[in-house]
Design an enzyme around this catalytic site. Sequence first.
Site, PDB file in Angstrom:
ATOM      1  N   HIS A  80       0.827  -1.209   0.000  1.00  0.00           N
ATOM      2  CA  HIS A  80       0.000   0.000   0.000  1.00  0.00           C
ATOM      3  C   HIS A  80       0.864   1.263   0.000  1.00  0.00           C
ATOM      4  O   HIS A  80       0.580   2.217  -0.725  1.00  0.00           O
ATOM      5  CB  HIS A  80      -0.945  -0.003   1.200  1.00  0.00           C
ATOM      6  CG  HIS A  80      -1.955  -1.097   1.162  1.00  0.00           C
ATOM      7  ND1 HIS A  80      -2.826  -1.356   2.202  1.00  0.00           N
ATOM      8  CD2 HIS A  80      -2.240  -2.027   0.210  1.00  0.00           C
ATOM      9  CE1 HIS A  80      -3.595  -2.388   1.891  1.00  0.00           C
ATOM     10  NE2 HIS A  80      -3.249  -2.814   0.689  1.00  0.00           N
ATOM     11  N   HIS A 240      -8.964  -1.946  -5.819  1.00  0.00           N
ATOM     12  CA  HIS A 240      -7.944  -2.290  -4.827  1.00  0.00           C
ATOM     13  C   HIS A 240      -6.958  -3.308  -5.398  1.00  0.00           C
ATOM     14  O   HIS A 240      -5.774  -3.300  -5.037  1.00  0.00           O
ATOM     15  CB  HIS A 240      -8.564  -2.830  -3.546  1.00  0.00           C
ATOM     16  CG  HIS A 240      -7.542  -3.057  -2.476  1.00  0.00           C
ATOM     17  ND1 HIS A 240      -7.036  -2.033  -1.705  1.00  0.00           N
ATOM     18  CD2 HIS A 240      -6.877  -4.176  -2.090  1.00  0.00           C
ATOM     19  CE1 HIS A 240      -6.128  -2.510  -0.881  1.00  0.00           C
ATOM     20  NE2 HIS A 240      -6.003  -3.814  -1.091  1.00  0.00           N
ATOM     21  N   ASP A 244      -2.906  -2.902  -5.333  1.00  0.00           N
ATOM     22  CA  ASP A 244      -1.931  -3.910  -4.905  1.00  0.00           C
ATOM     23  C   ASP A 244      -0.922  -4.215  -6.009  1.00  0.00           C
ATOM     24  O   ASP A 244       0.278  -4.359  -5.752  1.00  0.00           O
ATOM     25  CB  ASP A 244      -2.648  -5.201  -4.505  1.00  0.00           C
ATOM     26  CG  ASP A 244      -3.237  -5.132  -3.103  1.00  0.00           C
ATOM     27  OD1 ASP A 244      -2.836  -4.259  -2.322  1.00  0.00           O
ATOM     28  OD2 ASP A 244      -4.109  -5.973  -2.795  1.00  0.00           O
ATOM     29  N   HIS A 267      -1.078 -11.420  -4.408  1.00  0.00           N
ATOM     30  CA  HIS A 267       0.335 -11.059  -4.250  1.00  0.00           C
ATOM     31  C   HIS A 267       1.271 -12.155  -4.751  1.00  0.00           C
ATOM     32  O   HIS A 267       2.369 -11.862  -5.238  1.00  0.00           O
ATOM     33  CB  HIS A 267       0.636 -10.722  -2.793  1.00  0.00           C
ATOM     34  CG  HIS A 267      -0.072  -9.496  -2.328  1.00  0.00           C
ATOM     35  ND1 HIS A 267       0.205  -8.246  -2.838  1.00  0.00           N
ATOM     36  CD2 HIS A 267      -1.071  -9.321  -1.425  1.00  0.00           C
ATOM     37  CE1 HIS A 267      -0.584  -7.358  -2.262  1.00  0.00           C
ATOM     38  NE2 HIS A 267      -1.364  -7.984  -1.408  1.00  0.00           N
TER      39      HIS A 267
END
Length: 282
Positions: A80, A240, A244, A267
């Site tokens: 972030h 979002h 990321d 991720h």
Amino acid sequence: MYNYTIYHPVKISGRGLYTGINSTITIYPELPHVGIYFLRTDLTDYPIVPIIPSTLLVLNSKLSTVLGFHDDYSIMLIEHLMSAISLSQLTDLKIILEGPEIPILDGSSIIWLKLLQQAKIYITSLSNCIIFKSSCTFFIQTKDTFIISFPYTSLAINTGIDFKNCLAIKSQWITILDLLINRFELVGIASSRTFGDFNQINILINEGFFQGANLYNALAFQLGNWCNGPLRFICEPAKHKVLDLIGDLRLLGVYNMFFLIGYKTNHFVNSQLVQFFKKLDK
């Protein structure tokens, strides 16, 4: 291209999403061409060694991106803050962390973005940063998650998510072109909060994860509805995912030029993508 830093230091404290431990982070200006680096100053048993955002220092990418040399000298949840740094086009910063994890704050990047803007971003010199361009098309897949990369003249992302059992989300797709110069989309991306299934989050909390999670720092859904709505805007969950991805891509470098199409990205697959890009660059 130029180098950017900030005029004066800024400091903020907050709780870690995974550990629940309060950390303090101070961001300092840095000289041109030095780059971005982190220092853990709370570990008295270890020498203070810079942690540079790099694929070589990725320790874990299961739930978030963790950088470091080993579990005891690492930094959790970098994405972030790194996303805000990328959206601000900053190239040179010294970041001091007192604690194991970067604070989650409100679950998005907007507080980081505003903090950096308050520090007054300015140009220091012409940049010698390498512009990473992808000259080929390739495909990365893990189960039902995939990312496709195409050559492009700037950074663009098309990403989709699919939560068939959640009426509040369902299927969402979003495309953002010219990401790092598209000022209209900048605040929307940075304001997008992390999200998850309320019941699954509680299970993970009982297993020792997400010790800092609450209804302020994460969107949660249950039985198809948001527990803590309303959303800040349409497709906030999909945005979002873009946030990321931008943060994870910062491990490649400052300037990236390719078009990415991602589906159910996380991720782990983001880390695979960055590592593949690094291999192409050799």
